[in-house]
Design an enzyme around this catalytic site. Structure first.
Site, PDB file in Angstrom:
ATOM      1  N   TYR A 130       0.789  -1.405   0.026  1.00 36.28           N
ATOM      2  CA  TYR A 130       0.241  -0.185  -0.005  1.00 36.28           C
ATOM      3  C   TYR A 130       0.481   1.483   0.049  1.00 36.28           C
ATOM      4  CZ  TYR A 130      -3.021   3.626   1.565  1.00 36.28           C
ATOM      5  OH  TYR A 130      -4.179   4.478   2.226  1.00 36.28           O
ATOM      6  N   GLU A 218      -4.096   6.804  -4.111  1.00 31.22           N
ATOM      7  CA  GLU A 218      -4.073   6.311  -3.252  1.00 31.22           C
ATOM      8  C   GLU A 218      -3.244   5.263  -4.076  1.00 31.22           C
ATOM      9  OE1 GLU A 218      -7.249   4.640  -1.395  1.00 31.22           O
ATOM     10  OE2 GLU A 218      -6.362   4.592   0.473  1.00 31.22           O
TER      11      GLU A 218
END
Ligand code: ADP
Ligand code: MG
Length: 407
Positions: A130, A218
């Site tokens: 991530y 993101e």
């Protein structure tokens, strides 16, 4: 403003950030036509068909019309059947996905209609990480967040295992320093060529965030491939609306079908509107007065349904648009109009209220407090309009009245 995954990937590619090959498609034919060149260029018979909506969780989301179908689909038919089999599978998927409504944890139960697909090369995933760059308004800096728990719901990771999230602050003057990028890479357990690639990736990404005035990038998941390269498999990107004037090419990426119709109308008519969760719709001029109006509603036990500033020099059309926007919100149980007529005259406001209410009706109680230039004329116009309004002489009385009427 948010953009689609495929647009975020275009921007990343333009900045030299590795992303898979892919092509956007708005029709079944275009989706099928994308397959052969992709397979030939990537050398991988696997392709992925991804719904393009402004919401995440697509991989686990399902379609209302096709409960067995996911929002992201990996097509492996080509492993055995060759490119024709891939084309046939993509045709079948595109047929069902386009025009259907995808429901994910981020869309809410009503879901979002899929109007565009992204057909992408399959990537051989070794690890899913991530990575995000987000604007921290309190720090007035971008921060980088990274985690080994890629592909998962990051809010859950933050709550249950906060130590699994690594952070670094980006100094706006120097960017993300090499030692910071190195530290993040080691924290993610990366070594050798993958570590080197990650360092370049995160430094380029943070530079791009500053250059493009993003408020969020993101990448979930950021993937380490079986070939030990680092590549963005997903991409979510949002921009600071106040800086969009500096980036006309990005402003052009806006997809109005993805936006809240009320906020869109507000933007087009030049109103500052933010929807909130309460029941009292507010129509106010000036941001300071709007905030104190919200405060006084709360003081008397009510909850504002929105922040709405019609501005100092609003005209009757803008006031009418404001009434339309407020009454379109099903949560609104009452409306409080609190206007100080300085530059804007009270008779202009009254004319706007009257034409707005005539157009959309008045399904809920309305309290109007006017003060300032031409206040007598404004009040007289409202009285003579025959509309079912309650007037108030000051803010306190107005707030009290609307809270009582919405109880
Ligand atoms: P979302 O976050 O909306 O669910 P993603 O783009 O993250 O959508 O895709 C969901 C999952 O699908 C990924 O975690 C990955 O496992 C798989 N996936 C997505 N794109 C590809 C790709 N190009 N190749 C292989 N797998 C993919
Ligand atoms: Mg994702």
């Amino acid at each position: 403003m948010k953009i689609h995954e495929y647009q975020a990937k275009q921007l990343m590619a333009a900045h030299g950030i590795p992303v898979p090959l892919g092509k956007v498609a708005v029709s079944v034919e275009a989706a099928v036509a994308a397959v052969r060149p992709l397979v030939e260029q990537s050398g991988n018979p696997v392709v992925v068909v991804k719904s393009q909506i402004h919401a995440g969780g697509r991989g686990k989301g399902t379609f209302k019309e096709h409960p067995d179908l996911r929002g992201v689909n990996v097509v492996t038919a080509g492993l055995q059947g060759g490119v024709e089999a891939t084309e046939a599978a993509v045709a079948d998927l595109a047929e069902r996905m386009l025009g259907s409504t995808l429901v994910t944890i981020q869309t809410g139960p009503s879901g979002k209609r899929v109007n565009r697909l992204y057909v992408e090369q399959g990537v051989n995933i070794d690890r899913e990480l991530y990575l995000a760059v987000l604007l921290d308004r309190a720090l007035a800096r971008n921060i980088v967040m990274a985690s080994t728990e890629g592909g998962m719901d990051i809010e859950k990771v933050a709550e249950e295992t906060p130590d699994k999230i690594l952070r670094a602050e980006v100094d706006p003057a120097v960017g993300l320093a090499t030692f910071q990028a190195n530290g993040l890479g080691w924290g993610l357990g990366l070594e050798g060529p993958a570590h080197t690639e990650f360092v370049l990736f995160v430094k380029t990404l943070t530079a791009m965030a500053t250059q493009l005035d993003t408020d969020l990038i993101e990448i979930n998941p950021l993937v380490v491939t079986k070939e030990a390269t680092v590549i963005a498999l997903d991409g979510k990107m949002g921009f600071d609306d106040n800086a969009l004037y500096r980036h006309p090419d990005i402003a052009n990426m806006r997809d109005e079908t993805e936006e809240d119709p009320a906020e869109l109308e507000a933007k087009e008519t030049g109103l500052s509107y933010i929807k909130l969760n309460g029941t009292i719709g507010c129509m106010v001029n000036g941001a300071g007065l709007a905030m104190s109006t919200m405060d006084i509603i709360k003081h008397f036990g009510g909850e504002p349904a929105n922040f709405l500033d019609v501005g100092g020099g609003a005209n009757a059309e803008q006031v009418a648009a404001a009434i339309r926007i407020i009454t379109a919100d099903p949560n609104v149980k009452g409306i409080f109009v609190n206007i100080f007529g300085g530059i804007m005259r009270c008779d202009t406001i009254a004319a706007g209220i009257i034409s707005g209410v005539k157009e959309v009706g008045l399904p809920v109680p309305m309290v109007v407090r006017l003060e300032g230039t031409n206040v007598e004329l404004g009040k007289q116009m409202l009285d003579e309009s025959g509309l079912n309004l309650v007037t108030a002489t000051d803010m306190k009385e107005g707030a009290q009245k609307i809270v009582e009427l919405t109880r």
